[in-house]
Each structure stands twice: as structure tokens, then as C-alpha cells.
Design an enzyme around this catalytic site. Structure first.
Site, PDB file in Angstrom:
ATOM      1  N   HIS A  23      51.691  -5.182 -72.614  1.00 37.68           N
ATOM      2  CA  HIS A  23      52.401  -4.998 -73.881  1.00 37.68           C
ATOM      3  C   HIS A  23      51.584  -5.414 -75.106  1.00 37.68           C
ATOM      4  CE1 HIS A  23      53.301  -9.258 -74.728  1.00 37.68           C
ATOM      5  NE2 HIS A  23      53.342  -9.377 -73.411  1.00 37.68           N
ATOM      6  N   HIS A  36      37.459   3.961 -72.257  1.00 40.79           N
ATOM      7  CA  HIS A  36      37.672   4.274 -70.846  1.00 40.79           C
ATOM      8  C   HIS A  36      38.092   2.993 -70.142  1.00 40.79           C
ATOM      9  CE1 HIS A  36      35.927   6.026 -66.840  1.00 40.79           C
ATOM     10  NE2 HIS A  36      37.182   5.643 -66.730  1.00 40.79           N
TER      11      HIS A  36
END
Length: 93
Positions: free
Chosen positions: A48, A57
């Protein structure tokens, strides 16, 4: 176009920008912003409140814990764990 594999979980309270792919079994939790052209690879987790800038990536099985900002074009290696607030959101701006 954004592609999200059917086995991936993307919170409805997150934002995934154009050109990003979210691959099988990846998790993008609440309050996450993923920029353009990113790869969220198989079984990776973004916890979160994270901000993932453009072209990042997140490799296989990598974990980015809560409230981190990952700078543009960075590669988080397979299995790597970024501890919570290692790169605090807003730290690059």
C-alpha cells in the site's frame, strides 16, 4: 493499453497507467500508483501507498513494502525485498 492478467490482484483504489503490464499472481495493493510502461512481473507484490514511476521493472517475486517511491527506469531484481519507507514517497521530487 494496460494489461492485467486475470490471476493478478489490482486494488480498485490503485492507479495503473498506460503501457504497463501486470503479470500472473502479482499483487498491487491499495493506494498504489504505477506509472507508464512498467512491468509488474509474476508473483511480485507492491504494498500500500507506493509510487512506482515510469518504466520500472518489478521482477519475479520481488516485494516493495509500504510507502516507497521507486524512481523511473529502476529494476527491482527477482526476490528482492524493499523494506517499508526505504525510499519514502516524495523523496525524489
Amino acid at each position: 493499453m494496460t494489461l492485467v492478467h486475470p490471476t493478478a490482484y489490482v486494488s480498485p483504489k490503485s492507479v495503473i497507467e498506460e503501457g504497463t503490464v501486470v503479470l500472473p499472481h502479482a499483487v498491487v495493493n491499495t493506494g498504489v500508483h504505477v506509472g507508464k510502461g512498467c512491468i509488474i512481473n509474476c508473483s511480485s507484490i507492491i504494498d500500500h501507498g507506493c509510487w512506482i514511476e515510469d518504466g520500472v521493472h518489478i521482477c519475479l517475486g520481488a516485494i516493495v513494502k509500504a510507502e516507497n517511491q521507486i524512481e523511473a527506469l529502476r529494476k527491482i531484481e527477482a526476490g528482492e525485498v524493499i523494506e517499508a519507507r526505504t525510499f519514502p514517497v516524495g523523496g525524489y521530487r
